[in-house]
Design an enzyme around this catalytic site. Structure first.
Site, short mmCIF file in Angstrom:
data_model
loop_
_atom_site.label_atom_id
_atom_site.label_comp_id
_atom_site.label_asym_id
_atom_site.label_seq_id
_atom_site.Cartn_x
_atom_site.Cartn_y
_atom_site.Cartn_z
N HIS A 184 3.44 5.19 -1.64
CA HIS A 184 2.58 5.32 -0.46
C HIS A 184 3.38 5.79 0.75
CE1 HIS A 184 3.65 1.39 1.47
NE2 HIS A 184 3.72 0.94 0.23
N ASP A 201 9.57 0.17 2.25
CA ASP A 201 8.17 -0.02 1.89
C ASP A 201 7.32 1.02 2.62
OD1 ASP A 201 5.75 -1.00 1.04
OD2 ASP A 201 5.79 -2.80 2.27
N GLU A 252 -1.98 2.32 1.54
CA GLU A 252 -1.64 1.19 0.68
C GLU A 252 -1.46 -0.11 1.45
OE1 GLU A 252 0.78 -1.70 -1.50
OE2 GLU A 252 1.21 -0.73 0.41
#
Length: 342
Positions: A287, A299, A333
């Site tokens: 993502h 992340d 996401e």
């Protein structure tokens, strides 16, 4: 994510993709399949040499560093997310990948705004905090209330007669992400069910340097929406100690968070067309969006960068898979896997 770990993951993904896209998924491990896999030894060796000693060494790390340094955080639905999509479209086109394009996807537009939590009694202290995604805000003056600290949902229900009109602090001791994240997800709803005015959640992490962790939280239909934020492990433990001694705890919580409805964002797609089975697709993805309080390098910068690099290495080495390899960089996401479902 370090350059070495990113590189190791990239090597593994690229080599595995090469094998997966050149063998048939339904063949099983027949002698023919074994021979076909063995025939790729030279190509796998080229990939390893390219990434360990050739032009590909550190390439994926440097690409990710340039991206995060240029774009920064990129919450779904934000202008920075639009900038990230444009950056990646240009980068993958320049990289020579095929069928580079975007597809519209509707995402929720949540905005954090200014926020703070202040311990008022028994003494004054700023509490490091981060509002949780989808949380509603507080009135402009904030919510000032006494605090009830609990270790678990069961403890909250056992003390429900004490909860009305209070800010509920969940100080659940870390077990695992799968277990402990329930307090971040459900804390606000459970607090509201017993009359709590807001929820402060111990950050979902086994390690802390007085650092709060954000993330998404969920409301329940038919349950009043109350503000929800994470505080640090250290502050959650401090409040628990105070509460255990019978000390009166009073906190002011201010959050300007807003849910602004759905807006249109874009998923970003690139391919290497298969030579023999172009309609059979092997998908790699990560993502592109991130939370708004960091650069999103881990992340999920590492995930989308490896997905991009897997295709890039094949292109740079002129390796044509039998099946189409498609990379998708999802746009929603961190707000509950929105666009990876479409």
């Amino acid at each position: 994510m370090t350059g070495r770990s990113l590189f190791q993951a990239g090597v593994l993904v690229t080599a595995c993709l090469l094998v997966a896209t050149r063998t048939h998924a339904t063949d099983g491990v027949s002698d023919e399949t074994r021979r076909e896999i063995a025939s790729m030894e030279d190509d796998v060796g080229r990939i390893l040499d390219f990434l360990t000693a050739g032009p590909g060494k550190h390439q994926v790390y440097n690409r990710l560093a340039a991206f995060t340094d240029t774009i920064g955080h990129r919450l779904a639905g934000s202008k920075k997310m639009d900038n990230a999509v444009e950056y990646m479209v240009s980068a993958m086109q320049s990289d020579g990948l095929e069928n580079v394009h975007t597809e519209d996807a509707d995402v929720p537009n949540w905005v954090r705004g200014k926020e703070s939590a202040t311990l008022l009694e028994p003494r004054e202290q700023n509490l490091n905090m981060l509002g949780l995604g989808t949380s509603v805000g507080t009135p402009a003056e904030g919510i000032t209330a006494d605090v009830l600290v609990v270790r678990s949902f069961d403890e909250l229900h056992n003390h429900s007669h004490e909860a009305a009109g209070k800010i509920i602090v969940f100080n659940q001791v870390w077990v695992s992400y799968g277990v402990s994240v329930a307090y971040r997800s459900r804390g606000a709803a459970e607090a509201a069910k017993v009359g709590g005015l807001a929820a402060l959640i111990r950050s979902v992490t086994p390690f802390s340097i007085n650092s709060p962790h954000t993330g998404v939280q969920d409301y329940e239909d038919g349950v009043k929406k109350v503000p929800s934020a994470c505080i640090t492990v250290e502050d959650a433990e401090m409040l628990y100690r105070m509460h255990s001694r019978g000390t009166k705890i009073r906190v002011n919580l201010k959050m300007e968070a807003q849910n602004r409805g759905m807006v249109t964002s874009r998923n970003t797609i690139a391919e290497i067309k298969g030579s023999k089975y172009p309609d059979e697709v092997v998908l790699v993805s990560g993502h592109l969006d991130s939370w708004d309080v960091g650069q999103g390098a881990m992340d999920d910068g590492g995930g989308f960068a490896i997905s991009w690099q897997a295709l890039s290495v094949m292109h740079q080495l002129d390796l044509r898979p039998k099946r189409t390899v498609r990379a998708v960089l999802w746009t929603g996401e961190v707000r509950a896997l929105i666009t990876s479902r479409v």
